[in-house]
Design an enzyme around this catalytic site. Structure first.
Site, PDB file in Angstrom:
ATOM      1  CB  SER A 107      34.704  -6.793  34.226  1.00 47.33           C
ATOM      2  OG  SER A 107      35.615  -7.684  34.846  1.00 47.33           O
ATOM      3  CE1 TYR A 121      35.103  -9.801  29.837  1.00 50.55           C
ATOM      4  CE2 TYR A 121      36.518  -9.615  31.774  1.00 50.55           C
ATOM      5  CZ  TYR A 121      35.253  -9.686  31.208  1.00 50.55           C
ATOM      6  OH  TYR A 121      34.136  -9.624  32.005  1.00 50.55           O
TER       7      TYR A 121
HETATM    8  N1  NAP Z   1      31.035 -13.848  36.018  1.00 48.57           N
HETATM    9  C1  NAP Z   1      31.970 -12.990  36.329  1.00 48.57           C
HETATM   10  O1  NAP Z   1      32.889 -13.293  37.117  1.00 48.57           O
HETATM   11  C2  NAP Z   1      31.935 -11.597  35.761  1.00 48.57           C
HETATM   12  C3  NAP Z   1      32.813 -10.659  36.312  1.00 48.57           C
HETATM   13  C4  NAP Z   1      32.805  -9.361  35.817  1.00 48.57           C
HETATM   14  C5  NAP Z   1      31.940  -9.011  34.805  1.00 48.57           C
HETATM   15  N2  NAP Z   1      31.104  -9.934  34.261  1.00 48.57           N
HETATM   16  C6  NAP Z   1      30.235  -9.487  33.181  1.00 48.57           C
HETATM   17  O2  NAP Z   1      28.908  -9.809  33.494  1.00 48.57           O
HETATM   18  C7  NAP Z   1      28.143  -9.925  32.293  1.00 48.57           C
HETATM   19  C8  NAP Z   1      27.286 -11.185  32.373  1.00 48.57           C
HETATM   20  O3  NAP Z   1      28.126 -12.315  32.443  1.00 48.57           O
HETATM   21  P1  NAP Z   1      27.790 -13.583  33.369  1.00 48.57           P
HETATM   22  O4  NAP Z   1      28.867 -13.703  34.356  1.00 48.57           O
HETATM   23  O5  NAP Z   1      26.391 -13.532  33.826  1.00 48.57           O
HETATM   24  O6  NAP Z   1      28.035 -14.762  32.312  1.00 48.57           O
HETATM   25  P2  NAP Z   1      27.039 -15.795  31.606  1.00 48.57           P
HETATM   26  O7  NAP Z   1      26.280 -16.565  32.621  1.00 48.57           O
HETATM   27  O8  NAP Z   1      27.895 -16.534  30.628  1.00 48.57           O
HETATM   28  O9  NAP Z   1      26.030 -14.847  30.831  1.00 48.57           O
HETATM   29  C9  NAP Z   1      26.393 -14.163  29.654  1.00 48.57           C
HETATM   30  C10 NAP Z   1      25.132 -13.751  28.947  1.00 48.57           C
HETATM   31  O10 NAP Z   1      25.511 -13.018  27.775  1.00 48.57           O
HETATM   32  C11 NAP Z   1      24.749 -13.526  26.695  1.00 48.57           C
HETATM   33  N3  NAP Z   1      25.438 -13.326  25.422  1.00 48.57           N
HETATM   34  C12 NAP Z   1      26.660 -13.744  25.037  1.00 48.57           C
HETATM   35  N4  NAP Z   1      26.893 -13.395  23.756  1.00 48.57           N
HETATM   36  C13 NAP Z   1      25.764 -12.759  23.332  1.00 48.57           C
HETATM   37  C14 NAP Z   1      25.378 -12.179  22.110  1.00 48.57           C
HETATM   38  N5  NAP Z   1      26.181 -12.184  21.036  1.00 48.57           N
HETATM   39  N6  NAP Z   1      24.155 -11.606  22.028  1.00 48.57           N
HETATM   40  C15 NAP Z   1      23.324 -11.605  23.093  1.00 48.57           C
HETATM   41  N7  NAP Z   1      23.641 -12.135  24.280  1.00 48.57           N
HETATM   42  C16 NAP Z   1      24.856 -12.710  24.379  1.00 48.57           C
HETATM   43  C17 NAP Z   1      24.518 -14.984  27.012  1.00 48.57           C
HETATM   44  O11 NAP Z   1      23.319 -15.424  26.368  1.00 48.57           O
HETATM   45  P3  NAP Z   1      23.218 -16.332  25.052  1.00 48.57           P
HETATM   46  O12 NAP Z   1      24.423 -17.229  25.039  1.00 48.57           O
HETATM   47  O13 NAP Z   1      21.928 -17.053  25.237  1.00 48.57           O
HETATM   48  O14 NAP Z   1      23.177 -15.345  23.929  1.00 48.57           O
HETATM   49  C18 NAP Z   1      24.293 -14.928  28.511  1.00 48.57           C
HETATM   50  O15 NAP Z   1      22.950 -14.661  28.801  1.00 48.57           O
HETATM   51  C19 NAP Z   1      29.153  -9.898  31.160  1.00 48.57           C
HETATM   52  O16 NAP Z   1      29.174  -8.607  30.573  1.00 48.57           O
HETATM   53  C20 NAP Z   1      30.476 -10.170  31.850  1.00 48.57           C
HETATM   54  O17 NAP Z   1      31.572  -9.608  31.149  1.00 48.57           O
HETATM   55  C21 NAP Z   1      31.083 -11.212  34.724  1.00 48.57           C
END
Ligand code: NAP
Length: 246
Positions: free
Chosen positions: A143, A156
């Site tokens: 991130s 975070y």
């Molecule tokens: N959105 C942003 O602005 C942003 C920015 C920088 C980095 N990121 C990173 O991108 C990645 C994906 O996030 P996203 O933005 O796509 O958010 P999201 O839509 O909330 O997706 C998060 C995913 O992680 C899974 N997850 C959460 N806890 C888990 C666990 N204990 N075991 C297995 N799976 C788990 C969730 O699935 P379940 O709940 O079904 O398990 C979901 O599929 C993350 O690493 C996040 O830190 C996001």
């Protein structure tokens, strides 16, 4: 047409929404066989059905990345179903941010468990397979919070600094056959804020994501770029953020 993705077997954690789901869809469209992991099985089933309906290949299993055995089983599913593992995308992550003064210690624990230990358990599951095969690639989702620290994001950011540190250490140890890629997203329009327990920060984050956030497909394209390169090309880090992000 053959491309660098055709028939590659790619395991994706956190594939039930956001960046993970978008990446699974794009990889499958481009000919990869995807193996989807997350806790919400109904969402994985729906995504796998959508991929299959479009002529792609997908398998899935309920996976909680805080459980080492779940990751071992997910990797095993890829090997049993498709006979190999080309890429593990360690994408699952949560961001229940808050000021340290709030002492939301359960949230700190969970971020460490999912974002850091989940990554390590993924490495533990796939590294021996990659060594045995003599090829393999890790794509670890960090991130921009892992580049620049701001108030409310101390823990975070700490987990995402850890993702970058562990990935770079892994890259240095990986040798000349395994590839390690860090993909570093900025603000992306996903369900990410749903993991937040402070209602004000959750509302603020959703508002910011709505105004500034770019589509998760932007990250999917970066992941595809890193995977489709020839085996002797390691795309070590890609930062993808909204043009408007400061
Ligand atoms: N959105 C942003 O602005 C942003 C920015 C920088 C980095 N990121 C990173 O991108 C990645 C994906 O996030 P996203 O933005 O796509 O958010 P999201 O839509 O909330 O997706 C998060 C995913 O992680 C899974 N997850 C959460 N806890 C888990 C666990 N204990 N075991 C297995 N799976 C788990 C969730 O699935 P379940 O709940 O079904 O398990 C979901 O599929 C993350 O690493 C996040 O830190 C996001």
């Amino acid at each position: 047409m053959e491309n660098g993705l055709e028939n590659k077997v790619v395991v994706i954690t956190g594939a039930s929404s956001g960046i993970g789901a978008a990446t699974a869809l794009l990889l499958a469209q481009r000919g990869a066989k995807v193996v989807l992991g997350a806790r919400r099985l109904d969402r994985l089933a729906a995504l796998a059905a959508r991929i299959a309906a479009a002529g792609g290949e997908a398998a899935y299993a309920r996976t909680d990345v805080t459980q080492r055995a779940d990751l071992a089983q997910l990797v095993q599913l890829a090997e049993e179903r498709y006979g190999r593992l080309d890429v593990l995308i360690n994408n699952a992550g949560i961001g229940p941010i808050s000021l340290l003064d709030e002492l939301r210690v359960a949230d700190w624990d969970e971020m460490i468990d999912v974002n850091i230990k989940g990554l390590l358990y993924g490495i533990a599951a796939a590294l021996p397979v990659f060594r045995r095969q003599g090829f393999g690639q890790f794509v670890n989702i960090a991130s921009t919070a892992g580049l620049r620290i701001v108030p409310t994001m101390a823990v975070y950011a700490g987990t995402k600094f850890a993702v970058r540190a562990i990935s770079e250490g892994l890259r240095q140890e990986a040798g000349d056959k395994l590839r390690v890629t860090i993909v570093t997203p900025g603000v992306i329009d996903t369900d990410f804020a749903n993991s937040m327990t402070n209602p004000e920060l959750k509302a603020q984050t959703k508002d910011m994501q709505g105004k500034l956030g770019i589509s998760p497909e932007a990250i999917a394209r970066a992941v595809v770029f890193a995977i489709e390169q020839p085996a002797d090309v390691d795309v070590s880090e890609i930062i993808v953020r909204p043009t408007a992000q400061s």
